[in-house]
Design a protein around this motif. Structure first.
Motif, PDB file in Angstrom:
ATOM      1  N   ARG A  26     -14.141  20.672  51.144  1.00  0.00           N
ATOM      2  CA  ARG A  26     -14.803  21.265  50.476  1.00  0.00           C
ATOM      3  C   ARG A  26     -14.706  22.623  50.682  1.00  0.00           C
ATOM      4  NH1 ARG A  26     -17.269  17.001  53.918  1.00  0.00           N
ATOM      5  NH2 ARG A  26     -17.203  18.218  55.921  1.00  0.00           N
ATOM      6  N   LEU A  27     -14.668  23.814  51.539  1.00  0.00           N
ATOM      7  CA  LEU A  27     -14.321  24.838  51.863  1.00  0.00           C
ATOM      8  C   LEU A  27     -13.426  25.350  51.175  1.00  0.00           C
ATOM      9  CD1 LEU A  27     -14.266  25.018  55.799  1.00  0.00           C
ATOM     10  CD2 LEU A  27     -16.242  25.586  54.544  1.00  0.00           C
ATOM     11  N   ALA A  28     -12.851  24.891  50.001  1.00  0.00           N
ATOM     12  CA  ALA A  28     -11.634  25.695  49.689  1.00  0.00           C
ATOM     13  C   ALA A  28     -12.178  26.866  48.927  1.00  0.00           C
ATOM     14  CB  ALA A  28     -10.743  24.727  48.684  1.00  0.00           C
ATOM     15  N   PRO A  29     -13.448  26.637  47.639  1.00  0.00           N
ATOM     16  CA  PRO A  29     -13.881  27.497  47.305  1.00  0.00           C
ATOM     17  C   PRO A  29     -14.175  28.821  47.808  1.00  0.00           C
ATOM     18  CG  PRO A  29     -15.031  25.123  46.931  1.00  0.00           C
ATOM     19  CD  PRO A  29     -13.702  25.421  48.024  1.00  0.00           C
ATOM     20  N   GLN A  30     -15.128  28.442  49.075  1.00  0.00           N
ATOM     21  CA  GLN A  30     -15.405  29.714  50.299  1.00  0.00           C
ATOM     22  C   GLN A  30     -14.233  30.527  50.252  1.00  0.00           C
ATOM     23  OE1 GLN A  30     -17.234  27.783  53.244  1.00  0.00           O
ATOM     24  NE2 GLN A  30     -19.303  27.741  52.264  1.00  0.00           N
ATOM     25  N   ILE A  31     -13.111  29.792  50.802  1.00  0.00           N
ATOM     26  CA  ILE A  31     -11.905  30.814  51.053  1.00  0.00           C
ATOM     27  C   ILE A  31     -11.270  31.773  50.277  1.00  0.00           C
ATOM     28  CG2 ILE A  31      -9.522  30.111  51.542  1.00  0.00           C
ATOM     29  CD1 ILE A  31     -10.522  27.657  53.209  1.00  0.00           C
ATOM     30  N   ALA A  32     -11.520  30.866  48.797  1.00  0.00           N
ATOM     31  CA  ALA A  32     -10.224  31.418  47.904  1.00  0.00           C
ATOM     32  C   ALA A  32     -11.785  32.624  47.321  1.00  0.00           C
ATOM     33  CB  ALA A  32     -10.864  30.360  46.487  1.00  0.00           C
ATOM     34  N   LYS A  33     -13.277  32.443  47.858  1.00  0.00           N
ATOM     35  CA  LYS A  33     -14.443  33.626  47.175  1.00  0.00           C
ATOM     36  C   LYS A  33     -13.683  34.443  48.797  1.00  0.00           C
ATOM     37  CE  LYS A  33     -19.161  35.033  47.675  1.00  0.00           C
ATOM     38  NZ  LYS A  33     -20.249  34.195  48.096  1.00  0.00           N
ATOM     39  N   LEU A  34     -14.143  34.823  49.414  1.00  0.00           N
ATOM     40  CA  LEU A  34     -13.481  35.934  51.020  1.00  0.00           C
ATOM     41  C   LEU A  34     -12.120  36.197  50.542  1.00  0.00           C
ATOM     42  CD1 LEU A  34     -14.555  33.576  53.797  1.00  0.00           C
ATOM     43  CD2 LEU A  34     -15.349  35.531  52.798  1.00  0.00           C
ATOM     44  N   ARG A  35     -10.601  36.140  50.091  1.00  0.00           N
ATOM     45  CA  ARG A  35      -9.564  36.349  49.948  1.00  0.00           C
ATOM     46  C   ARG A  35     -10.276  37.332  48.261  1.00  0.00           C
ATOM     47  NH1 ARG A  35      -4.555  32.048  50.144  1.00  0.00           N
ATOM     48  NH2 ARG A  35      -4.862  31.748  52.768  1.00  0.00           N
ATOM     49  N   ALA A  36     -10.381  36.625  47.430  1.00  0.00           N
ATOM     50  CA  ALA A  36     -10.739  37.454  46.240  1.00  0.00           C
ATOM     51  C   ALA A  36     -11.602  39.234  47.158  1.00  0.00           C
ATOM     52  CB  ALA A  36     -11.788  37.072  45.219  1.00  0.00           C
ATOM     53  N   GLU A  37     -12.787  38.933  47.925  1.00  0.00           N
ATOM     54  CA  GLU A  37     -13.733  39.787  48.363  1.00  0.00           C
ATOM     55  C   GLU A  37     -12.820  41.018  49.362  1.00  0.00           C
ATOM     56  OE1 GLU A  37     -16.758  38.529  50.710  1.00  0.00           O
ATOM     57  OE2 GLU A  37     -18.148  37.331  48.935  1.00  0.00           O
ATOM     58  N   LEU A  38     -12.004  39.893  49.906  1.00  0.00           N
ATOM     59  CA  LEU A  38     -10.489  41.031  50.357  1.00  0.00           C
ATOM     60  C   LEU A  38      -9.960  41.504  49.552  1.00  0.00           C
ATOM     61  CD1 LEU A  38      -9.599  38.777  53.406  1.00  0.00           C
ATOM     62  CD2 LEU A  38     -11.031  40.973  54.044  1.00  0.00           C
ATOM     63  N   ALA A  39      -9.426  41.362  48.549  1.00  0.00           N
ATOM     64  CA  ALA A  39      -8.538  41.622  47.418  1.00  0.00           C
ATOM     65  C   ALA A  39      -8.692  42.651  46.945  1.00  0.00           C
ATOM     66  CB  ALA A  39      -7.453  40.706  46.658  1.00  0.00           C
ATOM     67  N   ALA A  40     -10.409  43.181  46.800  1.00  0.00           N
ATOM     68  CA  ALA A  40     -10.925  44.230  46.276  1.00  0.00           C
ATOM     69  C   ALA A  40     -12.089  44.219  46.867  1.00  0.00           C
ATOM     70  CB  ALA A  40     -11.562  43.180  44.790  1.00  0.00           C
ATOM     71  N   PRO A  41     -11.469  45.690  48.072  1.00  0.00           N
ATOM     72  CA  PRO A  41     -12.891  45.534  48.492  1.00  0.00           C
ATOM     73  C   PRO A  41     -14.027  46.611  48.102  1.00  0.00           C
ATOM     74  CG  PRO A  41     -10.836  46.697  49.243  1.00  0.00           C
ATOM     75  CD  PRO A  41     -10.663  45.989  48.005  1.00  0.00           C
ATOM     76  N   PRO A  42     -14.720  47.535  49.380  1.00  0.00           N
ATOM     77  CA  PRO A  42     -15.629  48.284  48.536  1.00  0.00           C
ATOM     78  C   PRO A  42     -15.333  49.587  47.958  1.00  0.00           C
ATOM     79  CG  PRO A  42     -16.763  47.542  50.188  1.00  0.00           C
ATOM     80  CD  PRO A  42     -15.426  46.384  49.815  1.00  0.00           C
ATOM     81  N   GLN A  43     -15.957  50.727  47.360  1.00  0.00           N
ATOM     82  CA  GLN A  43     -15.392  51.743  47.320  1.00  0.00           C
ATOM     83  C   GLN A  43     -15.808  52.707  48.770  1.00  0.00           C
ATOM     84  OE1 GLN A  43     -13.538  53.370  45.321  1.00  0.00           O
ATOM     85  NE2 GLN A  43     -12.905  51.409  44.289  1.00  0.00           N
TER      86      GLN A  43
END
Length: 84
Positions: A26-43
């Motif tokens: 159940r948490l795998a999609p949320q973990i993938a989303k958090l990893r993507a957000e950490l990989a591309a931080p805001p400016q």
């Protein structure tokens, strides 16, 4: 007798491990989303903090709160100087 204990141990292992596997699925999609957000931080990120200073005298310690200062908005010249 040993077969019964082995069966009981296997059943307990399934009962304990099954909910953990379900949570990870159940948490795998949320973990993938958090990893993507950490990989591309805001400016730009905003950081706010309050500075407090403790002045110790031989008799007792006293917490002194400095008055709040208004700093220019982030992105304007000199905004980082007000943080010091």
């Amino acid at each position: 007798m040993i077969a019964e204990f082995a069966l009981l141990f296997a059943l307990m292992a399934v009962v304990v491990v099954a909910p953990v596997i379900g949570q990870v699925r159940r948490l795998a999609p949320q973990i993938a989303k958090l990893r993507a957000e950490l990989a591309a931080p805001p400016q730009m990120r905003e950081l706010r903090f309050t500075i407090r200073e403790v002045i110790a005298v031989p008799v007792a310690a006293q917490i002194v709160a400095f008055p709040a200062r208004v700093a220019p908005a982030a992105g304007k010249p000199g905004h980082w100087r007000k943080a010091a």
